[in-house]
Structures are given as structure tokens and as C-alpha cells.
Design an enzyme around this catalytic site. Structure first.
Site, PDB file in Angstrom:
ATOM      1  N   CYS A  89      -1.111  18.417 -16.550  1.00 26.06           N
ATOM      2  CA  CYS A  89      -0.742  19.006 -18.044  1.00 26.06           C
ATOM      3  C   CYS A  89      -2.244  19.226 -19.121  1.00 26.06           C
ATOM      4  O   CYS A  89      -1.318  19.621 -19.960  1.00 26.06           O
ATOM      5  CB  CYS A  89      -0.839  17.616 -17.987  1.00 26.06           C
ATOM      6  SG  CYS A  89       0.641  16.419 -17.238  1.00 26.06           S
ATOM      7  N   GLN A 157       2.218   9.957 -10.317  1.00 25.64           N
ATOM      8  CA  GLN A 157       1.056   9.384 -11.576  1.00 25.64           C
ATOM      9  C   GLN A 157       1.842   7.977 -11.971  1.00 25.64           C
ATOM     10  O   GLN A 157       1.122   7.882 -12.337  1.00 25.64           O
ATOM     11  CB  GLN A 157       1.757  10.358 -12.388  1.00 25.64           C
ATOM     12  CG  GLN A 157       2.736  10.691 -12.663  1.00 25.64           C
ATOM     13  CD  GLN A 157       4.111  11.760 -13.592  1.00 25.64           C
ATOM     14  OE1 GLN A 157       3.226  11.585 -14.879  1.00 25.64           O
ATOM     15  NE2 GLN A 157       4.890  12.849 -13.166  1.00 25.64           N
ATOM     16  N   ARG A 212      12.165   7.403 -32.103  1.00 24.27           N
ATOM     17  CA  ARG A 212      13.633   7.056 -31.864  1.00 24.27           C
ATOM     18  C   ARG A 212      13.125   5.851 -32.707  1.00 24.27           C
ATOM     19  O   ARG A 212      12.773   4.608 -33.141  1.00 24.27           O
ATOM     20  CB  ARG A 212      13.578   6.381 -30.846  1.00 24.27           C
ATOM     21  CG  ARG A 212      13.546   6.946 -28.538  1.00 24.27           C
ATOM     22  CD  ARG A 212      13.800   6.516 -27.901  1.00 24.27           C
ATOM     23  NE  ARG A 212      14.565   7.337 -26.973  1.00 24.27           N
ATOM     24  CZ  ARG A 212      13.836   7.684 -25.840  1.00 24.27           C
ATOM     25  NH1 ARG A 212      12.619   7.525 -26.241  1.00 24.27           N
ATOM     26  NH2 ARG A 212      14.285   8.454 -25.234  1.00 24.27           N
ATOM     27  N   SER A 238       5.139   8.665 -21.247  1.00 29.69           N
ATOM     28  CA  SER A 238       5.258  10.251 -22.235  1.00 29.69           C
ATOM     29  C   SER A 238       6.896  11.082 -21.843  1.00 29.69           C
ATOM     30  O   SER A 238       7.449  10.574 -20.996  1.00 29.69           O
ATOM     31  CB  SER A 238       4.929  11.394 -22.047  1.00 29.69           C
ATOM     32  OG  SER A 238       4.604  11.903 -20.339  1.00 29.69           O
ATOM     33  N   HIS A 339       6.089  15.449 -24.234  1.00 25.70           N
ATOM     34  CA  HIS A 339       4.820  15.604 -23.746  1.00 25.70           C
ATOM     35  C   HIS A 339       5.813  17.009 -22.449  1.00 25.70           C
ATOM     36  O   HIS A 339       6.233  17.107 -21.629  1.00 25.70           O
ATOM     37  CB  HIS A 339       4.754  14.417 -22.293  1.00 25.70           C
ATOM     38  CG  HIS A 339       3.311  16.032 -21.466  1.00 25.70           C
ATOM     39  ND1 HIS A 339       2.618  16.405 -21.767  1.00 25.70           N
ATOM     40  CD2 HIS A 339       3.153  15.058 -19.799  1.00 25.70           C
ATOM     41  CE1 HIS A 339       2.132  17.297 -20.770  1.00 25.70           C
ATOM     42  NE2 HIS A 339       2.061  15.852 -20.025  1.00 25.70           N
ATOM     43  N   CYS A 369      -5.059  13.732 -19.773  1.00 24.92           N
ATOM     44  CA  CYS A 369      -5.403  13.880 -18.538  1.00 24.92           C
ATOM     45  C   CYS A 369      -4.919  14.668 -17.652  1.00 24.92           C
ATOM     46  O   CYS A 369      -3.490  14.929 -18.259  1.00 24.92           O
ATOM     47  CB  CYS A 369      -5.317  11.841 -17.706  1.00 24.92           C
ATOM     48  SG  CYS A 369      -3.501  12.321 -18.509  1.00 24.92           S
ATOM     49  N   GLY A 371      -3.394  16.633 -13.682  1.00 24.63           N
ATOM     50  CA  GLY A 371      -2.769  16.007 -12.214  1.00 24.63           C
ATOM     51  C   GLY A 371      -5.092  16.198 -11.327  1.00 24.63           C
ATOM     52  O   GLY A 371      -4.881  17.279 -11.840  1.00 24.63           O
TER      53      GLY A 371
END
Length: 383
Positions: A89, A157, A212, A238, A339, A369, A371
Site C-alpha cells: 500500500c 488484512q 457516497r 477502504s 484506495h 499501513c 503489507g
């Protein structure tokens, strides 16, 4: 040591999965922001030393060194090289770090740090699942060394986000409250035109598609949890998205040579790691280390952009660092805006830079954060 400066930063709108950017080839998506960055900064593209682009799941349209392909697809000088990096990420945030370090070392003067991801075309974890045809199901399960160290426990995750919620006492109601606020802030930012300066419209898409307007606490409360007995729902995670983003990093010599005006200075760079099974806790020790090394406190930071992988991650980090959530993701985060993995790092940096300028803040911090339990922290100073 040579200082590293941010000259310009730009991004595409963030497209919703299956939305307005879904049909755009990844190289063309990346090419769009590279051209926009060159045009907006006014720099001669031939003077760029390197292009460092973050991208994960580099198969299909994202294979073959997408950094190089995107630069060429943009019609830019072919003598300029490109390299693609994967820190999950944080891939394009790491691109900023490598670019800044190249300038600080004196081995380069102008570097593009960028990121791209079309998650509609190349699904998340596609590079992992493609290994199944060769008899390998994940990067972990068949590794003898990994199993000897971490056993057969699930590495996910979703599991990590659930464990964080449990350990830090983050309730579903609190996460949904946080998620709703992310949408509210993003919608307000869109309606007030805060993103207009940082976005390069593409194929008729002019604004972020994720927020939204019809969501509510009642709708969130009705969603099923992602795992049985858990507290996470899709509403507090995300969104899967498509986007590209880019930042131009320059030395003082390049500023003088090309008549460029810097918008910010790279003040501090840190990368650190935590338990890979917990996976998403890295920003906590990384932020502590960054503040210690920079001689700053969290109160010195005017604005924070932290990726909202899951609401529990940000809320646990805030509890541990004492960060004021009123300063964090003031224009919404990944829960509302999405994301697009490889592009998120430089997307956050682009938004952070523009918001510091809009509000007159001095110091901005970015973290996320990643992986493997990793986390990058970047502190910039607006000039």
C-alpha cells in the site's frame, strides 16, 4: 546534505471500481498524470533523471515496468528511465522517499515519484492468486522459513484489522461513526472545490467517484460483518479504486537551473516495520520513530494524511500517538475517497500539499499501513 523539494503534485480523480476510469489501460492512466505534471511544473521533461512509480499486482496491463511504459506512453523523452517498486500500500510513498533520497545524495536533481493502479482491471492480490497455476497458493503458506517463524496462522488484512479493533477496544459503532465522517468530509471538500487544483481530469471524469452522499449511520448498521463474529463491515474499509498520481522532487541546483519555485521541503523520511501477522500496526511505531528522529511532537504537525485502510487502524494509531483526529484526513480518506493501492501514496502527498497551502499550515505528515507490517512516514514543510 542537499535538500529535496516538492515542485508540483497532481493526481487523477479516484475512480470507483467499475467506474469512469475502469476501462483505461494502466500505462495510459499513468501517462496522463506524468504529462500533467510536466505541463503544470513547466519543467523540461528531458531534464528528468528518473521516474519511480509505485504499483502492486504488476501483471497484465501493469506488467513490464509500468513506470517506463507509462513515461513512453505519455510521449515523453525515451532516454529517461523508469523503475517500478512494490511496498504494497505504501508503494508510491516509498517512491517519494527514494526520489528524495536520490536528490539528497547528490546523485540526481529531478525525479518523478508516482503511482498507478487500475484495480478494476487487475483485481487486488491478482499477483498472489496467479501463482496457483504453478502450485503456490500464497507468498507465505509454502515457505518453510516463513512457517518455521510464524506457523500456519492466517495472514490477512481483514484478520489484522479485526485483531486491532479487539486489542484497542474499537467498537463497530465507533468505526461507523468514523467512516461516516470520512464521507462527510470528502463530500464537503468536493462541494467546496478543494480538490480542483490537484486533479487532472481524464476521459470526462473530473471528480472523485467514491464518496457516497446517500450513506447514513442507519445504512451502515444494517451491513453484514466481513467475518462471522467480527465487527468489520465494508463500510469501515477502504474502497477498491482506480487512479494515478505524481510528484516532482528537485534539488536546489535544479530549482536554480530550471527557474522552478518549490512548494514544500522534504523535512523527514522514516520507514519501519512491525509484526507482519498484525500487518496494519506499523504506523504506530513508525510515527513514534519519525517524531523522535525529527525532534518534533505530534502537536507540531498541522495536518496528517493517513490511509484509511480500515477505520480500526486509524483509530488505534490515534489512541497510541495522541493525534488530534480533527487534523487527520480533513478532506476524507480511503473509506470515502478510495484506495488505489499503488497510487495512494502520492495521492495522499498531493492532497496534503494542497491542503497545507489552502489552510496555511507549515508541517504535514503522511503515513500508512503496508503489507508485511511496514509503514512509511513522511514529514513535509510548506514553503
Amino acid at each position: 546534505m542537499t535538500e529535496a523539494y516538492i515542485v508540483d503534485a497532481v493526481r487523477t480523480p479516484v475512480g470507483r471500481r467499475g467506474g469512469g476510469l475502469a476501462g483505461i489501460h494502466s500505462a495510459d492512466l499513468g501517462a496522463h498524470v506524468l504529462n500533467a505534471l510536466m505541463e503544470r511544473s513547466g519543467v523540461d521533461p528531458a531534464a528528468v533523471d528518473d521516474v519511480i512509480m509505485g504499483c502492486t499486482d504488476t501483471i497484465g496491463s501493469q506488467a513490464g515496468d509500468i513506470a517506463r511504459t507509462a513515461w513512453l506512453a505519455a510521449g515523453l523523452p525515451q532516454h529517461v528511465p523508469g523503475v517500478t517498486i512494490d511496498r504494497q500500500c505504501g508503494s508510491s510513498q516509498q517512491a517519494v522517499h527514494f526520489a528524495a533520497q536520490g536528490v539528497m545524495s547528490g546523485t540526481a536533481d529531478l525525479i518523478v515519484a508516482a503511482g498507478v493502479q487500475n484495480m478494476s482491471a487487475i483485481p487486488i492480490s491478482a499477483a498472489m492468486t496467479v501463482g496457483e497455476q504453478y502450485g503456490f497458493t500464497t507468498p507465505f503458506a509454502e515457505s518453510k522459513g516463513w512457517r518455521a517463524r510464524y506457523g500456519d496462522q492466517e495472514v490477512s488484512q481483514f484478520r489484522a484489522a479485526e485483531m486491532i479493533a479487539d486489542k484497542w477496544g474499537v467498537t463497530r459503532a465507533r468505526m461507523e461513526e468514523f467512516a461516516l465522517e470520512s464521507h462527510r468530509r470528502a463530500i464537503a471538500a468536493i462541494d467546496e472545490g478543494r480538490f480542483v487544483r490537484e486533479i487532472a481530469p481524464i476521459d470526462g471524469v473530473t471528480t472523485d467517484e467514491g464518496p457516497r452522499r446517500d450513506t447514513s449511520a442507519e445504512k451502515m448498521a444494517r451491513l453484514r460483518t466481513l467475518t462471522e463474529g467480527g465487527v468489520l463491515t465494508a463500510a469501515v474499509a477502504s474502497q477498491i479504486s482506480d487512479a494515478a498520481s505524481a510528484v516532482l522532487i528537485a534539488s536546489k541546483a535544479a530549482l536554480d537551473t530550471h527557474g522552478l519555485t518549490p512548494r514544500a521541503r522534504i523535512h523527514h523520511l522514516t520507514v519501519y516495520a512491525d509484526d507482519p501477522v498484525w500487518m496494519l500496526t506499523g504506523p504506530i511505531p513508525a510515527t513514534r520513530l519519525a517524531l523522535e528522529r525529527s525532534g518534533m511532537s505530534i502537536d507540531d504537525i498541522d495536518l496528517v494524511e493517513m490511509n484509511e485502510a480500515f477505520a480500526s487502524v486509524v483509530l488505534a494509531w490515534a489512541k497510541e500517538t495522541g493525534a488530534d483526529l480533527a487534523k487527520v484526513n480533513v478532506n476524507g480518506g480511503g473509506i470515502a475517497l478510495g484506495h488505489p493501492i499503488g497510487a495512494t501514496g502520492t495521492r495522499l502527498m498531493t492532497t496534503l500539499l494542497h491542503e497545507l497551502e489552502r489552510t496555511g499550515g507549515r508541517y504535514g505528515m503522511q503515513t500508512m499501513c503496508e503489507g508485511g507490517g511496514q509503514a512509511n512516514v513522511t514529514i513535509i514543510e510548506r514553503l
